[in-house]
Write a protein that holds these residues in place. Structure first.
Motif, PDB file in Angstrom:
ATOM      1  N   ARG A  78      31.803  74.985  25.869  1.00 17.85           N
ATOM      2  CA  ARG A  78      33.260  75.024  25.879  1.00 17.85           C
ATOM      3  C   ARG A  78      33.827  74.557  24.544  1.00 17.85           C
ATOM      4  O   ARG A  78      34.824  75.102  24.063  1.00 17.85           O
ATOM      5  N   ARG A  79      33.203  73.549  23.970  1.00 18.45           N
ATOM      6  CA  ARG A  79      33.641  73.046  22.668  1.00 18.45           C
ATOM      7  C   ARG A  79      33.468  74.124  21.597  1.00 18.45           C
ATOM      8  O   ARG A  79      34.367  74.371  20.786  1.00 18.45           O
ATOM      9  N   TYR A  80      32.311  74.782  21.583  1.00 22.85           N
ATOM     10  CA  TYR A  80      32.083  75.861  20.628  1.00 22.85           C
ATOM     11  C   TYR A  80      33.087  76.990  20.838  1.00 22.85           C
ATOM     12  O   TYR A  80      33.638  77.545  19.875  1.00 22.85           O
ATOM     13  N   ALA A  81      33.320  77.355  22.102  1.00 22.79           N
ATOM     14  CA  ALA A  81      34.241  78.441  22.401  1.00 22.79           C
ATOM     15  C   ALA A  81      35.663  78.103  21.960  1.00 22.79           C
ATOM     16  O   ALA A  81      36.390  78.959  21.429  1.00 22.79           O
ATOM     17  N   ALA A  82      36.072  76.845  22.183  1.00 25.32           N
ATOM     18  CA  ALA A  82      37.420  76.432  21.785  1.00 25.32           C
ATOM     19  C   ALA A  82      37.579  76.476  20.268  1.00 25.32           C
ATOM     20  O   ALA A  82      38.599  76.956  19.749  1.00 25.32           O
ATOM     21  N   ARG A 152      26.526  86.678  19.795  1.00 27.43           N
ATOM     22  CA  ARG A 152      27.198  87.696  20.615  1.00 27.43           C
ATOM     23  C   ARG A 152      28.716  87.534  20.543  1.00 27.43           C
ATOM     24  O   ARG A 152      29.454  88.527  20.489  1.00 27.43           O
ATOM     25  N   ARG A 153      29.185  86.289  20.514  1.00 23.09           N
ATOM     26  CA  ARG A 153      30.623  86.050  20.359  1.00 23.09           C
ATOM     27  C   ARG A 153      31.095  86.563  18.996  1.00 23.09           C
ATOM     28  O   ARG A 153      32.192  87.123  18.891  1.00 23.09           O
ATOM     29  N   GLU A 154      30.283  86.357  17.979  1.00 25.92           N
ATOM     30  CA  GLU A 154      30.659  86.829  16.649  1.00 25.92           C
ATOM     31  C   GLU A 154      30.746  88.352  16.614  1.00 25.92           C
ATOM     32  O   GLU A 154      31.675  88.920  16.016  1.00 25.92           O
ATOM     33  N   ARG A 155      29.794  89.019  17.231  1.00 25.78           N
ATOM     34  CA  ARG A 155      29.837  90.489  17.257  1.00 25.78           C
ATOM     35  C   ARG A 155      31.039  90.989  18.059  1.00 25.78           C
ATOM     36  O   ARG A 155      31.728  91.924  17.644  1.00 25.78           O
ATOM     37  N   LEU A 161      31.530  82.837  12.111  1.00 26.52           N
ATOM     38  CA  LEU A 161      32.103  81.499  12.225  1.00 26.52           C
ATOM     39  C   LEU A 161      31.453  80.547  11.231  1.00 26.52           C
ATOM     40  O   LEU A 161      30.220  80.492  11.120  1.00 26.52           O
ATOM     41  N   TRP A 162      32.280  79.784  10.543  1.00 28.36           N
ATOM     42  CA  TRP A 162      31.833  78.861   9.507  1.00 28.36           C
ATOM     43  C   TRP A 162      32.432  77.485   9.763  1.00 28.36           C
ATOM     44  O   TRP A 162      33.493  77.355  10.354  1.00 28.36           O
ATOM     45  N   VAL A 163      31.740  76.456   9.264  1.00 33.02           N
ATOM     46  CA  VAL A 163      32.211  75.085   9.390  1.00 33.02           C
ATOM     47  C   VAL A 163      32.152  74.421   8.023  1.00 33.02           C
ATOM     48  O   VAL A 163      31.263  74.723   7.207  1.00 33.02           O
ATOM     49  N   ARG A 164      33.110  73.557   7.743  1.00 36.68           N
ATOM     50  CA  ARG A 164      33.107  72.856   6.456  1.00 36.68           C
ATOM     51  C   ARG A 164      31.851  72.008   6.309  1.00 36.68           C
ATOM     52  O   ARG A 164      31.460  71.272   7.221  1.00 36.68           O
ATOM     53  N   VAL A 165      31.218  72.090   5.161  1.00 36.17           N
ATOM     54  CA  VAL A 165      29.969  71.380   4.910  1.00 36.17           C
ATOM     55  C   VAL A 165      30.168  69.868   4.985  1.00 36.17           C
ATOM     56  O   VAL A 165      29.323  69.146   5.520  1.00 36.17           O
ATOM     57  N   ALA A 194      23.085  87.291   9.374  1.00 36.35           N
ATOM     58  CA  ALA A 194      23.657  88.188  10.376  1.00 36.35           C
ATOM     59  C   ALA A 194      24.312  87.379  11.496  1.00 36.35           C
ATOM     60  O   ALA A 194      24.142  86.160  11.570  1.00 36.35           O
ATOM     61  N   PRO A 195      25.070  88.027  12.396  1.00 37.45           N
ATOM     62  CA  PRO A 195      25.584  87.314  13.569  1.00 37.45           C
ATOM     63  C   PRO A 195      24.460  86.624  14.333  1.00 37.45           C
ATOM     64  O   PRO A 195      23.400  87.218  14.555  1.00 37.45           O
ATOM     65  N   GLY A 196      24.666  85.377  14.699  1.00 36.61           N
ATOM     66  CA  GLY A 196      23.616  84.601  15.333  1.00 36.61           C
ATOM     67  C   GLY A 196      22.793  83.780  14.359  1.00 36.61           C
ATOM     68  O   GLY A 196      21.989  82.952  14.766  1.00 36.61           O
ATOM     69  N   GLY A 197      22.985  84.000  13.053  1.00 37.23           N
ATOM     70  CA  GLY A 197      22.340  83.166  12.051  1.00 37.23           C
ATOM     71  C   GLY A 197      21.010  83.649  11.523  1.00 37.23           C
ATOM     72  O   GLY A 197      20.415  82.989  10.665  1.00 37.23           O
TER      73      GLY A 197
END
Length: 206
Positions: A78-82, A152-155, A161-165, A194-197
């Motif tokens: 849920r945290r990732y989805a939000a 799959r969410r990315e596709r 999706l990226w996060v600050r280092v 690729a999507p999924g890393g």
């Protein structure tokens, strides 16, 4: 938007941009070492008779493998989805960190935790043969499953999706930890993962 960052854990890019790491790549960074360390620990552990005997140890280890994989794969979805749903567009001055750099930084920062986990898994075999190693391998499998779910969410959203280092530094490199306040998004072709890393195929890079 800058193409890649080949240095260490850069917190900022040029002209006010930020260093960004792929969320799915951070997840996958621990999958392989946890899997192989778990397999190695289980392989050594099954040689030991232990207190319970090999048969009970392996059967219990198989159950722990499944439990560990499911638990890791499903935790904090849920945290990732939000965070994914509220992701803002990356800026043109943001620096996209290369996949290899992200993986290397995560593993370097977690090398002592990985070693400790391996020793604990190996030591547990004196009581329950192979069980600890199979649990460790299960956590690695769970990380790979979670990265695949995020892919799959990315596709589906046609955005990576990226996060600050710099937000990965304080909380053991967790891409959905308390220090992470937001994700950023790019087009599906950005970066070298690729999507999924997973690594992009050679054809996709041409």
């Amino acid at each position: 938007m800058a193409r890649g960052g080949r240095g260490g854990q850069e917190g900022r890019g040029g002209r006010g941009g930020q260093g960004l790491a792929r969320v799915a790549v951070v997840l996958r960074a621990g999958a392989a070492p946890l899997w192989w360390l778990g397999v190695f620990a289980a392989g050594i552990g099954v040689i030991l008779p232990g207190m319970t005997g090999r048969r009970i140890g392996v059967m219990g280890g198989a159950a722990l493998f499944v439990v560990g994989a499911v638990a890791v794969a499903c935790t904090r979805r849920r945290r990732y989805a939000a965070l994914a749903g509220a992701a803002a567009r990356a800026g043109k001055h943001d620096v996209l960190q290369d996949r290899a750099v992200t993986v290397r930084n995560w593993r370097r920062g977690h090398r002592w935790w990985l070693l400790l986990a391996f020793l604990v898994a190996l030591g547990s075999s004196f009581a329950v043969p192979a069980a600890g190693g199979m649990l460790l391998a299960g956590t690695g499998t769970g990380l790979r499953l979670k990265a695949a779910w995020l892919g799959r969410r990315e596709r589906d959203g046609d955005a990576l999706l990226w996060v600050r280092v710099d937000w990965l530094d304080g909380r053991a490199g967790r891409p959905a930890g308390k220090t992470v306040r937001a994700y950023r998004g790019t087009g599906i072709a950005a970066g070298d993962a690729a999507p999924g890393g997973s690594r992009r195929s050679t054809a996709a890079l041409v």
